[in-house]
Write a protein that holds these residues in place. Structure first.
Motif, PDB file in Angstrom:
ATOM      1  N   ASN A  93     -35.250   3.261 -17.038  1.00  0.00           N
ATOM      2  CA  ASN A  93     -35.275   4.344 -18.172  1.00  0.00           C
ATOM      3  C   ASN A  93     -34.391   3.740 -19.336  1.00  0.00           C
ATOM      4  N   TYR A  94     -33.314   4.592 -19.577  1.00  0.00           N
ATOM      5  CA  TYR A  94     -32.674   4.308 -21.006  1.00  0.00           C
ATOM      6  C   TYR A  94     -32.147   3.014 -20.931  1.00  0.00           C
ATOM      7  N   PRO A  95     -31.388   2.164 -19.908  1.00  0.00           N
ATOM      8  CA  PRO A  95     -31.171   0.819 -20.218  1.00  0.00           C
ATOM      9  C   PRO A  95     -32.119  -0.163 -20.277  1.00  0.00           C
ATOM     10  N   GLU A 118     -36.931   6.139 -31.610  1.00  0.00           N
ATOM     11  CA  GLU A 118     -35.851   5.288 -31.889  1.00  0.00           C
ATOM     12  C   GLU A 118     -35.617   4.958 -33.298  1.00  0.00           C
ATOM     13  N   GLY A 119     -34.387   4.402 -33.507  1.00  0.00           N
ATOM     14  CA  GLY A 119     -34.075   4.152 -35.063  1.00  0.00           C
ATOM     15  C   GLY A 119     -33.601   2.584 -34.753  1.00  0.00           C
ATOM     16  N   CYS A 120     -33.192   2.055 -35.990  1.00  0.00           N
ATOM     17  CA  CYS A 120     -32.774   0.519 -35.843  1.00  0.00           C
ATOM     18  C   CYS A 120     -31.674   0.271 -36.902  1.00  0.00           C
ATOM     19  N   LEU A 121     -30.661  -0.217 -36.830  1.00  0.00           N
ATOM     20  CA  LEU A 121     -29.663  -0.467 -37.516  1.00  0.00           C
ATOM     21  C   LEU A 121     -30.226  -1.368 -39.087  1.00  0.00           C
ATOM     22  N   SER A 122     -31.058  -2.027 -38.517  1.00  0.00           N
ATOM     23  CA  SER A 122     -31.654  -2.780 -39.612  1.00  0.00           C
ATOM     24  C   SER A 122     -32.951  -2.185 -40.492  1.00  0.00           C
ATOM     25  N   PRO A 150     -30.135 -11.578 -34.703  1.00  0.00           N
ATOM     26  CA  PRO A 150     -30.832 -11.949 -35.997  1.00  0.00           C
ATOM     27  C   PRO A 150     -30.466 -10.732 -36.972  1.00  0.00           C
ATOM     28  N   GLN A 151     -29.949  -9.617 -36.403  1.00  0.00           N
ATOM     29  CA  GLN A 151     -29.529  -8.440 -37.237  1.00  0.00           C
ATOM     30  C   GLN A 151     -28.391  -8.694 -38.117  1.00  0.00           C
ATOM     31  N   VAL A 152     -27.922  -9.840 -37.848  1.00  0.00           N
ATOM     32  CA  VAL A 152     -26.447 -10.339 -38.771  1.00  0.00           C
ATOM     33  C   VAL A 152     -27.068 -11.501 -39.114  1.00  0.00           C
ATOM     34  N   GLN A 162     -35.086  -3.782 -23.942  1.00  0.00           N
ATOM     35  CA  GLN A 162     -36.461  -3.896 -24.663  1.00  0.00           C
ATOM     36  C   GLN A 162     -36.548  -3.966 -26.214  1.00  0.00           C
ATOM     37  N   HIS A 163     -35.515  -3.026 -26.772  1.00  0.00           N
ATOM     38  CA  HIS A 163     -35.433  -2.915 -28.221  1.00  0.00           C
ATOM     39  C   HIS A 163     -34.596  -4.466 -28.681  1.00  0.00           C
ATOM     40  N   GLU A 164     -33.677  -4.725 -28.100  1.00  0.00           N
ATOM     41  CA  GLU A 164     -33.067  -5.733 -28.417  1.00  0.00           C
ATOM     42  C   GLU A 164     -33.759  -7.029 -28.365  1.00  0.00           C
ATOM     43  N   ILE A 165     -34.237  -7.265 -27.165  1.00  0.00           N
ATOM     44  CA  ILE A 165     -35.197  -8.237 -26.847  1.00  0.00           C
ATOM     45  C   ILE A 165     -36.278  -8.373 -27.858  1.00  0.00           C
ATOM     46  N   ASP A 166     -36.925  -7.174 -28.206  1.00  0.00           N
ATOM     47  CA  ASP A 166     -37.953  -7.551 -29.312  1.00  0.00           C
ATOM     48  C   ASP A 166     -37.235  -8.156 -30.735  1.00  0.00           C
ATOM     49  N   HIS A 167     -36.141  -7.950 -31.032  1.00  0.00           N
ATOM     50  CA  HIS A 167     -35.616  -8.432 -32.023  1.00  0.00           C
ATOM     51  C   HIS A 167     -35.680  -9.951 -32.002  1.00  0.00           C
ATOM     52  N   LEU A 168     -35.317 -10.293 -30.790  1.00  0.00           N
ATOM     53  CA  LEU A 168     -35.284 -12.021 -30.738  1.00  0.00           C
ATOM     54  C   LEU A 168     -36.685 -12.701 -30.961  1.00  0.00           C
ATOM     55  N   ARG A 209     -23.046   2.869 -38.508  1.00  0.00           N
ATOM     56  CA  ARG A 209     -23.837   3.730 -37.927  1.00  0.00           C
ATOM     57  C   ARG A 209     -23.915   3.234 -36.419  1.00  0.00           C
ATOM     58  N   ALA A 210     -23.625   4.106 -35.479  1.00  0.00           N
ATOM     59  CA  ALA A 210     -23.424   3.919 -34.019  1.00  0.00           C
ATOM     60  C   ALA A 210     -24.643   3.312 -33.504  1.00  0.00           C
ATOM     61  N   GLY A 211     -24.355   2.367 -32.633  1.00  0.00           N
ATOM     62  CA  GLY A 211     -25.122   1.636 -31.962  1.00  0.00           C
ATOM     63  C   GLY A 211     -24.786   1.466 -30.357  1.00  0.00           C
ATOM     64  N   VAL A 212     -26.108   0.973 -29.670  1.00  0.00           N
ATOM     65  CA  VAL A 212     -25.936   0.897 -28.300  1.00  0.00           C
ATOM     66  C   VAL A 212     -26.408  -0.630 -27.844  1.00  0.00           C
ATOM     67  N   GLY A 213     -26.907  -1.175 -29.076  1.00  0.00           N
ATOM     68  CA  GLY A 213     -27.388  -2.568 -29.077  1.00  0.00           C
ATOM     69  C   GLY A 213     -27.364  -3.262 -30.220  1.00  0.00           C
ATOM     70  N   LEU A 214     -27.063  -4.636 -30.330  1.00  0.00           N
ATOM     71  CA  LEU A 214     -27.038  -5.330 -31.534  1.00  0.00           C
ATOM     72  C   LEU A 214     -27.543  -6.721 -31.274  1.00  0.00           C
ATOM     73  N   SER A 233     -18.214   1.195 -32.849  1.00  0.00           N
ATOM     74  CA  SER A 233     -19.196   2.470 -33.365  1.00  0.00           C
ATOM     75  C   SER A 233     -19.225   3.440 -32.497  1.00  0.00           C
ATOM     76  N   GLN A 234     -19.078   3.307 -31.245  1.00  0.00           N
ATOM     77  CA  GLN A 234     -19.241   4.389 -30.079  1.00  0.00           C
ATOM     78  C   GLN A 234     -17.858   5.223 -30.169  1.00  0.00           C
ATOM     79  N   ASP A 235     -16.880   4.859 -30.801  1.00  0.00           N
ATOM     80  CA  ASP A 235     -15.526   5.452 -30.829  1.00  0.00           C
ATOM     81  C   ASP A 235     -15.788   6.217 -32.293  1.00  0.00           C
TER      82      ASP A 235
HETATM   83  C1  LIG Z   1     -30.691   5.507 -28.628  1.00  0.00           C
HETATM   84  C2  LIG Z   1     -29.387   5.624 -29.312  1.00  0.00           C
HETATM   85  N1  LIG Z   1     -29.404   4.835 -30.661  1.00  0.00           N
HETATM   86  C3  LIG Z   1     -28.334   4.898 -31.279  1.00  0.00           C
HETATM   87  N2  LIG Z   1     -28.452   3.928 -32.571  1.00  0.00           N
HETATM   88  N3  LIG Z   1     -29.099   3.074 -32.595  1.00  0.00           N
HETATM   89  C4  LIG Z   1     -29.087   1.770 -31.932  1.00  0.00           C
HETATM   90  O1  LIG Z   1     -28.046   1.609 -31.015  1.00  0.00           O
HETATM   91  C5  LIG Z   1     -30.324   0.823 -32.122  1.00  0.00           C
HETATM   92  C6  LIG Z   1     -30.858   0.356 -30.701  1.00  0.00           C
HETATM   93  C7  LIG Z   1     -31.680   1.377 -29.959  1.00  0.00           C
HETATM   94  C8  LIG Z   1     -32.304   2.203 -30.646  1.00  0.00           C
HETATM   95  C9  LIG Z   1     -33.329   2.704 -29.479  1.00  0.00           C
HETATM   96  C10 LIG Z   1     -33.107   1.963 -28.153  1.00  0.00           C
HETATM   97  C11 LIG Z   1     -32.040   0.950 -28.605  1.00  0.00           C
HETATM   98  C12 LIG Z   1     -29.406  -0.341 -32.718  1.00  0.00           C
HETATM   99  N4  LIG Z   1     -30.422  -1.490 -33.205  1.00  0.00           N
HETATM  100  O2  LIG Z   1     -31.026  -1.567 -34.130  1.00  0.00           O
HETATM  101  C13 LIG Z   1     -30.105  -2.568 -32.189  1.00  0.00           C
HETATM  102  O3  LIG Z   1     -31.299  -3.555 -32.429  1.00  0.00           O
HETATM  103  C14 LIG Z   1     -27.015   5.409 -30.725  1.00  0.00           C
HETATM  104  F1  LIG Z   1     -26.156   5.270 -31.664  1.00  0.00           F
HETATM  105  C15 LIG Z   1     -27.078   6.045 -29.776  1.00  0.00           C
HETATM  106  N5  LIG Z   1     -26.112   6.746 -29.399  1.00  0.00           N
HETATM  107  C16 LIG Z   1     -26.090   7.768 -28.141  1.00  0.00           C
HETATM  108  C17 LIG Z   1     -24.761   7.222 -27.257  1.00  0.00           C
HETATM  109  N6  LIG Z   1     -23.701   7.437 -28.256  1.00  0.00           N
HETATM  110  C18 LIG Z   1     -22.565   7.294 -27.293  1.00  0.00           C
HETATM  111  C19 LIG Z   1     -21.308   7.574 -28.249  1.00  0.00           C
HETATM  112  O4  LIG Z   1     -21.449   7.075 -29.671  1.00  0.00           O
HETATM  113  C20 LIG Z   1     -22.515   7.074 -30.137  1.00  0.00           C
HETATM  114  C21 LIG Z   1     -23.549   6.789 -29.191  1.00  0.00           C
HETATM  115  C22 LIG Z   1     -24.981   7.081 -30.191  1.00  0.00           C
HETATM  116  N7  LIG Z   1     -28.430   6.110 -28.866  1.00  0.00           N
END
Ligand SMILES: Cc1nc(NNC(=O)[C@H](CC2CCCC2)CN(O)CO)c(F)c(N2CCN3CCOC[C@@H]3C2)n1
Ligand code: NI
Length: 186
Positions: free
Chosen positions: A148-150, A111-115, A64-66, A155-161, A56-61, A44-46
């Motif tokens: 900060n960001y990490p 924030e947003g959430c894939l779910s 429970p979301q699957v 925390q967002h991911e651990i919340d899901h658990l 939908r791009a994600g930085v965590g998953l 998703s980050q490519d």
């Molecule tokens: C901040 C951000 N949230 C994106 N989406 N939402 C998620 O990841 C949800 C989890 C995040 C929401 C806020 C904190 C954790 C998924 N969740 O629901 C899992 O529980 C992004 F996609 C994104 N980035 C920035 C970096 N970019 C690098 C290149 O590729 C695209 C990517 C886009 N930054």
């Protein structure tokens, strides 16, 4: 590989459950789950692959979301600059936040959430710094200090658990309220 059709959406009770501890050594099924959770983030980050698979791009998953109510989540915090090192990436299993800063931190973009298909505007106040203890897929124990960001992503991911969703933290009456010592994270 997970596609958007595999992502469980808000309203499904699995997103509001306390997930179960993962047993070690990992079963073949849990090993595959860990791989798939991380692969989703990498693909998703490519930009090209993301488009190709309609993700939908994600930085965590989180599992429970699957639809898997287990304490496992993938985290792939992108490198701040092209070709740099990711500040934090791993599949975190049975994670526990062992300490957390009093000082709050929030993403300036909210924030947003894939779910969660709807946009929910507002700051999501979290802890700016945490000490995270978790096991990796090999059963190795880790203790890391994140800020900060990490720290926000974990925390967002651990919340899901624990059956929490990001908007649970947004102030209903003043969604964009901050206090002067809240760290605003770009
Ligand atoms: C901040 C951000 N949230 C994106 N989406 N939402 C998620 O990841 C949800 C989890 C995040 C929401 C806020 C904190 C954790 C998924 N969740 O629901 C899992 O529980 C992004 F996609 C994104 N980035 C920035 C970096 N970019 C690098 C290149 O590729 C695209 C990517 C886009 N930054
Ligand atoms: Ni989420």
């Amino acid at each position: 590989m997970f596609l958007m059709k595999d992502i469980v959406r808000d309203g499904d009770p699995v997103l509001r459950q306390e997930a179960a501890d993962v047993a070690f050594p990992l079963s073949a099924e849990d090993q595959q789950l860990a791989k798939d959770l991380m692969e989703y983030l990498v693909v998703s980050q490519d930009p090209e692959q993301c488009k190709k698979y309609g993700l939908r791009a994600g930085v965590g998953l989180a599992a429970p979301q699957v639809g898997v109510s287990k304490k496992m989540a993938s985290v792939l915090v992108p490198a701040p600059e092209e070709g740099g090192k990711s500040p934090f990436t791993d599949v975190i299993i049975n994670p526990v936040i062992v300490s957390e800063s009093v000082q709050a931190g929030a993403l300036t973009e909210g924030e947003g959430c894939l779910s969660v298909d709807k946009d929910v505007p507002g700051f999501v106040p979290r802890h700016d710094r945490i000490t995270l203890r978790y096991f990796d897929v090999n059963g190795e124990k880790h203790q890391v200090r994140l800020k900060n960001y990490p720290a926000i992503v974990c925390q967002h991911e651990i919340d899901h658990l624990h059956g929490m969703l990001f908007y649970d933290h947004i102030n209903k009456d003043h969604p964009f309220e901050t206090n002067e010592d809240m760290i605003m994270i770009e």
